[in-house]
Design a protein around this motif. Structure first.
Motif, PDB file in Angstrom:
ATOM      1  N   GLN A 266       0.855  -1.185   0.000  1.00  0.00           N
ATOM      2  CA  GLN A 266       0.000   0.000   0.000  1.00  0.00           C
ATOM      3  C   GLN A 266       0.887   1.230   0.000  1.00  0.00           C
ATOM      4  O   GLN A 266       1.791   1.379   0.828  1.00  0.00           O
ATOM      5  CB  GLN A 266      -0.901   0.027   1.236  1.00  0.00           C
ATOM      6  N   TYR A 269      -3.218   7.246  -0.411  1.00  0.00           N
ATOM      7  CA  TYR A 269      -4.107   7.810   0.612  1.00  0.00           C
ATOM      8  C   TYR A 269      -5.004   6.718   1.162  1.00  0.00           C
ATOM      9  O   TYR A 269      -5.598   5.961   0.415  1.00  0.00           O
ATOM     10  CB  TYR A 269      -4.950   8.947   0.017  1.00  0.00           C
ATOM     11  N   TYR A 270      -5.109   6.640   2.493  1.00  0.00           N
ATOM     12  CA  TYR A 270      -5.794   5.502   3.107  1.00  0.00           C
ATOM     13  C   TYR A 270      -6.659   5.971   4.272  1.00  0.00           C
ATOM     14  O   TYR A 270      -6.178   6.215   5.379  1.00  0.00           O
ATOM     15  CB  TYR A 270      -4.740   4.496   3.586  1.00  0.00           C
ATOM     16  N   ASN A 271      -7.978   6.099   4.011  1.00  0.00           N
ATOM     17  CA  ASN A 271      -8.957   6.470   5.034  1.00  0.00           C
ATOM     18  C   ASN A 271      -8.458   7.620   5.915  1.00  0.00           C
ATOM     19  O   ASN A 271      -7.949   8.614   5.423  1.00  0.00           O
ATOM     20  CB  ASN A 271      -9.318   5.251   5.885  1.00  0.00           C
ATOM     21  N   GLY A 272      -8.592   7.496   7.232  1.00  0.00           N
ATOM     22  CA  GLY A 272      -8.168   8.554   8.148  1.00  0.00           C
ATOM     23  C   GLY A 272      -6.667   8.600   8.372  1.00  0.00           C
ATOM     24  O   GLY A 272      -6.158   9.515   9.035  1.00  0.00           O
ATOM     25  N   THR A 276      -0.264   6.954   3.332  1.00  0.00           N
ATOM     26  CA  THR A 276       0.149   5.788   4.129  1.00  0.00           C
ATOM     27  C   THR A 276       0.934   4.777   3.314  1.00  0.00           C
ATOM     28  O   THR A 276       0.687   4.585   2.123  1.00  0.00           O
ATOM     29  CB  THR A 276      -1.109   5.092   4.714  1.00  0.00           C
ATOM     30  N   HIS A 291       0.035   9.141   8.004  1.00  0.00           N
ATOM     31  CA  HIS A 291       0.016  10.615   8.135  1.00  0.00           C
ATOM     32  C   HIS A 291       1.223  11.288   7.489  1.00  0.00           C
ATOM     33  O   HIS A 291       1.611  12.399   7.887  1.00  0.00           O
ATOM     34  CB  HIS A 291      -0.097  11.029   9.608  1.00  0.00           C
ATOM     35  N   GLY A 316      -4.528  13.255   6.596  1.00  0.00           N
ATOM     36  CA  GLY A 316      -5.574  12.434   7.205  1.00  0.00           C
ATOM     37  C   GLY A 316      -6.101  13.070   8.466  1.00  0.00           C
ATOM     38  O   GLY A 316      -6.029  14.290   8.669  1.00  0.00           O
ATOM     39  N   THR A 317      -6.625  12.249   9.375  1.00  0.00           N
ATOM     40  CA  THR A 317      -7.156  12.732  10.648  1.00  0.00           C
ATOM     41  C   THR A 317      -5.998  12.916  11.611  1.00  0.00           C
ATOM     42  O   THR A 317      -5.519  11.959  12.230  1.00  0.00           O
ATOM     43  CB  THR A 317      -8.182  11.730  11.226  1.00  0.00           C
TER      44      THR A 317
END
Length: 341
Positions: A266, A269-272, A276, A291, A316-317
């Motif tokens: 991977q 961009y990966y979810n929150g 990544t 992040h 991300g978050t």
């Protein structure tokens, strides 16, 4: 008679003065010097793993390396090779004389001294692997151990000796200094005699399965752990939740390193998690690095331990620049602190 006695005493005095003079000034070479003495010093430094040209010219690079050797061995750091520096250089470059004991094999000796079997056989003119009890062997101070018997090592434990520095150790094993520091959580280049240094060495064609044990990975980056593994109050949502990794607070743009060798599965961009990277190390073990501000490897690429894979960020978050580092064992997170050095 008195005149002869005075002459005799004067001769003795001059002889002693000359002996003292030559003893004090037995060896000295410094910046700007040329000749065989300089070449001998450079050869010793080269044998220790320093990147120095053996050309007999005492230039700035030779001086810098001499100062590094002096600093790491508690000598006066002046870049001048006097008696003390020269004596220690010769001492630490001496090969080891070893007497074969009951139960010894070339393989076990090679492992114990981190020297390849090929090097031991070559320096002792051995035509086979056969050795006998009480046989005298010369062990060269070089190599990685287990060369000819195809034994594969993912980790080497090196005990620091006089003359060692992170620079010479990295040259000996072919592992860069930063990777060694991350494997031992070293924040400076200072090491001491007797200290055990972990060398995360990966031999070519090592097909042994990855084992998740203490020290199996290196730190992906060094910094303050701002949030640990386990339940916590989410910094943004303000709700209680389980945090499956550790957050390492670091400045924006800090280099992130692969904690172990593997394949990138991977990179995006990966979810929150924002930008990544996930590395598959085999044996159902993966590591996640979240992040980031920039990703430096693509999906499908193979990476080695200590390779730079990303730059830290706050995508991300996230409340600020940091690395969220996670380890997955059979798709379940585990506490990274149980396996990092």
């Amino acid at each position: 008679m008195k005149k002869r006695s005075l002459v005799f005493i004067l001769l003795i005095f001059l002889t002693l003065q000359s002996a003292i003079f030559f003893h004090v000034h037995a060896f000295k070479t410094e910046l700007g010097d040329r000749g065989t003495g300089v070449k001998e010093v450079q050869q010793y430094l080269f044998n220790l793993g320093y990147d120095v040209s053996v050309d007999g010219i005492y230039g700035n690079q030779t001086k810098i390396i001499v100062k590094d050797f002096q600093y790491n061995n508690g000598l006066k750091v002046d870049g001048v090779v006097g008696d003390n520096t020269f004596k220690l250089l010769k001492e630490v470059c001496k090969n080891i004389n070893y007497t074969v004991k009951k139960g010894d094999t070339l393989s076990t000796i090679a492992v114990n001294y981190n020297v390849s079997i090929a090097d031991i056989k070559r320096i002792n003119n051995l035509k086979s692997d056969l050795i006998t009890i009480n046989q005298e062997l010369i062990i060269p101070k070089t190599g990685i151990g287990g060369g000819d018997d195809n034994k594969l090592y993912s980790t080497i434990y090196h005990v620091v000796e006089r003359g060692d520095s992170l620079y010479t150790i990295s040259k000996r094993y072919g592992v860069d200094i930063q990777t060694i520091k991350l494997a031992n959580k070293l924040t400076t280049d200072l090491i001491v005699i007797g200290q055990t240094i972990v060398i995360p060495y990966n031999k070519a064609n090592n097909n042994e399965p990855f084992k998740l044990t203490k020290g199996a990975l290196i730190w992906p980056v060094l910094g303050r752990i701002s949030s640990g593994y386990g339940y916590r109050i989410h910094p943004i949502r303000k709700t209680r939740h389980f945090h499956g990794g550790i957050d390492i607070a670091i400045p924006l743009g800090t280099k992130i390193y692969a904690a172990a060798s593997g394949k990138i599965v991977q990179s995006g961009y990966y979810n929150g998690f924002g930008k990544t990277i996930i590395i598959d190390h085999g044996n159902n073990i993966r590591t996640l690095y979240a992040h980031n501000s920039r990703l430096l490897v693509r999906t499908g690429a193979k990476v080695t331990v200590g390779q730079v894979i990303a730059l830290s960020g706050s995508t991300g978050t996230s409340t600020g620049p940091h690395l969220d580092f996670r380890i997955y064992n059979n798709e379940k997170t585990v506490n990274p602190l149980n396996f990092l050095p």
